[in-house]
Design a protein around this motif. Structure first.
Motif, PDB file in Angstrom:
ATOM      1  N   LYS A 222       5.169   2.344  -0.323  1.00 54.18           N
ATOM      2  CA  LYS A 222       3.819   1.999   0.400  1.00 54.18           C
ATOM      3  C   LYS A 222       4.399   0.594   1.236  1.00 54.18           C
ATOM      4  CE  LYS A 222       1.402   0.977  -3.286  1.00 54.18           C
ATOM      5  NZ  LYS A 222       2.497   1.247  -4.243  1.00 54.18           N
ATOM      6  N   THR A 223       4.937  -0.285   0.599  1.00 54.02           N
ATOM      7  CA  THR A 223       5.286  -1.670   1.437  1.00 54.02           C
ATOM      8  C   THR A 223       6.367  -1.338   2.404  1.00 54.02           C
ATOM      9  OG1 THR A 223       4.693  -3.047  -0.506  1.00 54.02           O
ATOM     10  CG2 THR A 223       6.279  -3.947   1.194  1.00 54.02           C
ATOM     11  N   THR A 224       7.323  -0.477   2.217  1.00 58.26           N
ATOM     12  CA  THR A 224       8.393  -0.095   3.067  1.00 58.26           C
ATOM     13  C   THR A 224       7.788   0.482   4.346  1.00 58.26           C
ATOM     14  OG1 THR A 224       9.991   0.059   1.334  1.00 58.26           O
ATOM     15  CG2 THR A 224      10.612   0.948   3.321  1.00 58.26           C
TER      16      THR A 224
ATOM     17  N   PHE B 245       0.416  -9.872   3.857  1.00 55.21           N
ATOM     18  CA  PHE B 245       1.642  -9.490   2.848  1.00 55.21           C
ATOM     19  C   PHE B 245       1.228  -9.441   1.423  1.00 55.21           C
ATOM     20  CE2 PHE B 245       3.790 -11.584   6.426  1.00 55.21           C
ATOM     21  CZ  PHE B 245       4.565 -10.545   6.537  1.00 55.21           C
ATOM     22  N   GLN B 246       1.812  -8.436   0.920  1.00 53.98           N
ATOM     23  CA  GLN B 246       1.648  -8.529  -0.807  1.00 53.98           C
ATOM     24  C   GLN B 246       1.439  -9.963  -1.590  1.00 53.98           C
ATOM     25  OE1 GLN B 246       3.962  -5.587  -2.111  1.00 53.98           O
ATOM     26  NE2 GLN B 246       2.795  -5.281  -4.174  1.00 53.98           N
ATOM     27  N   SER B 247       2.628 -10.780  -1.000  1.00 56.97           N
ATOM     28  CA  SER B 247       2.601 -12.164  -1.339  1.00 56.97           C
ATOM     29  C   SER B 247       2.075 -13.104  -0.235  1.00 56.97           C
ATOM     30  CB  SER B 247       3.977 -12.712  -1.848  1.00 56.97           C
ATOM     31  OG  SER B 247       4.726 -12.444  -0.519  1.00 56.97           O
TER      32      SER B 247
ATOM     33  N   LEU C  40      -2.419  -4.034   5.939  1.00 59.08           N
ATOM     34  CA  LEU C  40      -2.824  -4.803   4.775  1.00 59.08           C
ATOM     35  C   LEU C  40      -2.053  -4.294   3.542  1.00 59.08           C
ATOM     36  CD1 LEU C  40      -5.998  -4.201   6.404  1.00 59.08           C
ATOM     37  CD2 LEU C  40      -5.977  -6.479   5.353  1.00 59.08           C
ATOM     38  N   ASP C  41      -1.388  -5.075   2.870  1.00 55.18           N
ATOM     39  CA  ASP C  41      -0.555  -4.789   1.706  1.00 55.18           C
ATOM     40  C   ASP C  41      -1.279  -5.342   0.227  1.00 55.18           C
ATOM     41  OD1 ASP C  41       1.350  -3.787   0.022  1.00 55.18           O
ATOM     42  OD2 ASP C  41       2.956  -4.784   0.863  1.00 55.18           O
ATOM     43  N   GLU C  42      -2.059  -4.678  -0.163  1.00 58.54           N
ATOM     44  CA  GLU C  42      -2.728  -5.007  -1.421  1.00 58.54           C
ATOM     45  C   GLU C  42      -3.446  -6.315  -1.476  1.00 58.54           C
ATOM     46  OE1 GLU C  42      -1.370  -3.564  -5.078  1.00 58.54           O
ATOM     47  OE2 GLU C  42       0.157  -2.643  -4.243  1.00 58.54           O
TER      48      GLU C  42
HETATM   49 MG   LIG Z   1       4.537  -3.029  -2.271  1.00 60.83          MG
END
Ligand SMILES: [Mg+2]
Ligand SMILES: Nc1ncnc2c1ncn2[C@@H]1O[C@H](COP(=O)(O)OP(=O)(O)OP(=O)(O)O)[C@@H](O)[C@H]1O
Length: 367
Positions: free
Chosen positions: A43-45, A82-84, A158-160
């Protein structure tokens, strides 16, 4: 609907490992599309490929009709959470949120107004002067969200973005974010591994599995008509039963499922020519009653009727989950509304009658 983001045959290889495998995907302008899948599925990729932080090994990326495959992130009409959260530690909340506006040379007064508006939107009013280390994880996540929204990009990745929030705030933010997305007409590509969140928020959901898009459809289609075993298993709860044909005519197929229960499936739902398939049965589709005699209950011809014994009862708040076992030994998970005061209450050991409409059975081709 015009296409806003278009991946064509995209593969991303890290060393010898394909994190994304030949993905083609069109996201419409103003659409809310969710990438849903387990940890490590890519997903992030996929988001990083859209944002320009990764270049595809094979394939192209278009945004707003323009081939951006070779463009760096800052030249794409895209913003991301980002996720972070990646906040600037030395800047205040307001400065973090306003950062992109200063880069875009938005006038100071307008910038301040937009920062205030964005902070109100994520329920952080009054915290503008704090620095990131003085915030909780959930608050930091909301600053990151405000920072991305304030620039009003064409596409927001939007990553989580809600993963650090408690259940109640998370639900409120889901509705708020969805409302905002509609109102501003921004295209959202949203990543989550939370299937409930995906079902609530999305116009369409892409189920991602091992770097591939396994199914793409509306929340309704994904939930009611999962196309593969993985999709049926990952989204919602489902009883997954191996089914084998006993008899068939033009209208119906009679099958025996794992444990020996016999069910009738509409002919049209059964894969042509197959003798075996997988049946996915949602727990809420099995209607359980304490009636001892199922023949006494009015039932449509298309309804499967059988008896079972309750093996286990699990309290879940609004619903009760029951594990039931049929006479032949098929074990099913079913969900019933918890109507304690005047409704039926089920107990382990009780015998129950079950009714299941044939159209509620989802047949997935055997792999
Ligand atoms: Mg991810
Ligand atoms: N830079 C990299 N080098 C090597 N492998 C990578 C790299 N980035 C990601 N991967 C691998 O690619 C796969 C997909 O990673 P990705 O971060 O896209 O997963 P994800 O779906 O976002 O997972 P999560 O839900 O845990 O965030 C994983 O197996 C990961 O280990």
């Amino acid at each position: 609907m015009a296409t806003m983001v278009h991946l064509r045959g995209v593969t991303k290889r890290f060393g010898t490992f394909d994190a994304v495998r030949d993905v083609s995907l069109e996201v419409g302008a103003g659409e809310f599309l969710t990438l849903l899948g387990p940890s490590g599925c890519g997903k992030t990729t996929l988001l990083r490929l859209m944002a320009g932080f990764e270049a595809p090994t094979v394939g192209t990326v278009e945004i707003g009709g323009q081939d951006v495959t070779r463009l760096p992130p800052y030249r794409r009409p895209v913003n991301q959470v980002f996720q972070s959260y990646a906040l600037f530690p030395h800047l205040t909340v307001a400065e973090n949120v306003g950062f992109g506006l200063r880069m875009q040379r938005v006038a100071a007064a307008e910038g301040q107004a937009r920062v205030r508006e964005a902070l109100a939107l994520v329920s952080l009013d009054g915290l503008d002067a704090r620095r990131p280390h003085q915030l909780s994880g959930g608050q930091r996540q909301r600053v990151a969200l405000a920072r991305a929204l304030v620039c009003r990009p064409k596409v927001l990745l939007l990553d989580e973005p809600l993963s650090a929030l408690d259940a109640k705030l998370r639900r409120a933010m889901q509705l708020e974010l969805k409302r905002l997305q509609r109102q501003l007409g921004i295209t959202f590509v949203f990543v989550t591994h939370d299937q409930e969140e995906a079902l609530t928020m999305s116009d369409r959901i892409a189920i991602v599995h091992e770097g591939r898009i396994e199914q793409l459809g509306t929340a309704h289609e994904i939930y009611h008509r999962p196309a593969t075993r993985f999709a049926a298993d990952f989204v919602g709860q489902a009883n997954l039963l191996e089914a084998r044909v006993l008899l068939q005519d033009e209208a119906q197929v009679r099958v025996s499922v794992t444990g020996g229960l016999e069910l009738t499936v509409p002919r049209a739902a059964w894969p042509a020519g197959a003798m075996k398939a997988l049946i996915a049965m949602r727990p809420e589709k099995v209607h359980v009653s304490r009636l001892a005699n199922p023949a006494a209950a009015p039932a449509a011809a298309a309804t499967n009727l059988f008896e079972a014994r309750i093996e286990e009862e699990i309290f879940q708040g609004a619903t009760d989950q029951l594990v039931i076992v049929t006479a032949t030994g098929t074990r099913l998970s079913v969900v019933v509304a918890n109507e304690s005061a005047y409704g039926e209450i089920f107990h382990a050991g009780d015998h129950v009658s079950c009714a299941l409409h044939a159209d509620d059975l989802v047949v997935v081709p055997a792999e």
